[in-house]
Write an enzyme that holds these catalytic residues in place. Structure first.
Site, PDB file in Angstrom:
ATOM      1  CG  ASP A  26      -0.876   6.449   3.747  1.00  0.00           C
ATOM      2  OD1 ASP A  26      -0.975   6.118   5.477  1.00  0.00           O
ATOM      3  OD2 ASP A  26      -2.190   5.602   3.334  1.00  0.00           O
ATOM      4  CG  ASP A  28      -1.493  -0.771   5.701  1.00  0.00           C
ATOM      5  OD1 ASP A  28      -0.956  -1.431   5.042  1.00  0.00           O
ATOM      6  OD2 ASP A  28      -1.588  -0.450   6.937  1.00  0.00           O
ATOM      7  CG  ASP A 225      -4.481   3.663   0.816  1.00  0.00           C
ATOM      8  OD1 ASP A 225      -4.281   4.708   1.703  1.00  0.00           O
ATOM      9  OD2 ASP A 225      -5.065   2.971   1.065  1.00  0.00           O
TER      10      ASP A 225
HETATM   11 MG   LIG Z   1      -3.688   4.241   3.369  1.00  0.00          MG
END
Ligand SMILES: [Mg+2]
Length: 342
Positions: A26, A28, A225
């Site tokens: 991922d 961001d 995250d």
């Molecule tokens: Mg993310």
């Protein structure tokens, strides 16, 4: 699809970058945040790549093209080719091409990333409901998307066009705060039409399928995250995952996670790719990891010991997830977590 609930983070004696052939990362909160590289991301990814791990970048954001994302990553010190970037625009374009005839007209509500992805699949982007589109593709359009685009979508859907959305993330975190994401824009059209879109992005299977098809990964590790996109997407795809704490998830949220949101591994940041993960072992009703022992005491989680704080969190995960079983842990974790400097 795996339906078994995970009771604790797994140990793995070898570095994750050697145990898995491809990292599906991922962006961001994992690789970058607010235009800057996340701490330890650049050097950790460089080392993993030199060791032979294939790195791919997987984003629900359909606005930018893979070329633009790869250029941004390269500027940040993470060299990437467009082919290393997989977007929800690509996933929704494949989902649409599977259902629509070649050359079908598609009304686009979104940005350049979506238009490029549709053309790649032989579909023809159009701009008006009066162009008689067979389908509507809706992806994040950025701050300059005019309200009138939602009206075009509503007209086309009401006239019978099939509605697709790249992803339904409700929010987009940015430097100035939380902005409405594509999921919020989808709600606008849903309220106006009463229709339901087909969705491609994380955590849904079309996105994971797109990622595996494009990378050829045999033994992928999802790295993210967010529990409800990255980690649940890995669960839905039946592959292992690493949660890093550099983004939106904190320790309390991780401990409360239900089965489909529990990562295989947890670490502070992307340095976790380069190390073996320690075992979490169960003994005498407690869960040990490193120098820490976690256990349920009354209606709270208790943690004793010392050492690396991330091992304390792993021990707590073992206690919380085993206690919760197939549910979500509702024990008081505040005191246990407060003692950890994560
Ligand atoms: Mg993310």
């Amino acid at each position: 699809m795996s339906q078994q609930y995970r009771s604790r983070p797994l140990g793995n004696g070898v570095a994750l970058s050697e145990a898995y052939d491809t990292a599906l990362l991922d962006l961001d909160g994992v690789v970058y945040a607010g235009g800057h590289a996340v701490v330890h991301a650049v050097e950790s990814l460089g080392t993993a790549r030199e060791g032979g791990m294939h790195l791919a970048y997987v984003t629900n954001n359909a606005l930018r093209t893979p070329d633009a994302v790869a250029e941004h990553l390269t500027e940040l010190g993470v060299p990437a080719e467009p082919a290393d970037v997989i977007t929800s625009a690509q996933a929704v374009a494949r989902l649409m091409a599977d259902q629509l005839p070649a050359g079908a007209k598609v009304l686009v509500v979104g940005g350049e990333g979506l238009r490029v992805a549709l053309r790649e699949r032989g579909l023809v982007p159009v701009e008006s409901a009066d162009d008689d589109p067979a389908a509507v593709a809706q992806g994040f359009g950025g701050p300059d998307l005019p309200w009138g685009r939602f009206a075009e979508a509503a007209y086309a859907i009401t006239r019978g066009a099939v509605w697709f959305a790249s992803n339904t993330d409700l929010t987009i975190p940015g430097a100035r705060g939380i902005a409405p994401g594509n999921g919020a824009a989808v709600e606008v059209v849903r309220i106006a039409t009463g229709a339901e879109p087909q969705v491609a992005g994380k955590p849904l299977p079309p996105m994971h399928r797109e990622t595996v098809l494009r990378t050829g990964a045999k033994r992928p590790l999802v790295v993210g995250d967010r529990l409800d996109t990255d980690i649940e997407g890995a669960f839905n795809g039946g592959v292992d995952s690493l949660l890093v704490l550099t983004g939106v998830t904190d320790a309390a949220q991780l401990l409360a996670a239900g089965p489909r949101y529990r990562p295989t591994y947890v670490d502070r940041d992307l340095r976790g790719l380069l190390t073996g993960q320690p075992e979490v072992s169960e003994e005498d009703g407690g869960f040990r990891c490193g120098g820490w022992t976690a256990a349920v005491r009354g209606d709270a989680l208790a943690l004793e010991g010392e050492g690396d704080a991330i091992d304390g969190l792993r021990a707590l995960c073992g206690a919380a997830w085993t206690y919760a079983g197939e549910g979500s842990c509702e024990l008081d974790v505040a005191k246990a977590v407060a003692g950890l400097e994560l």
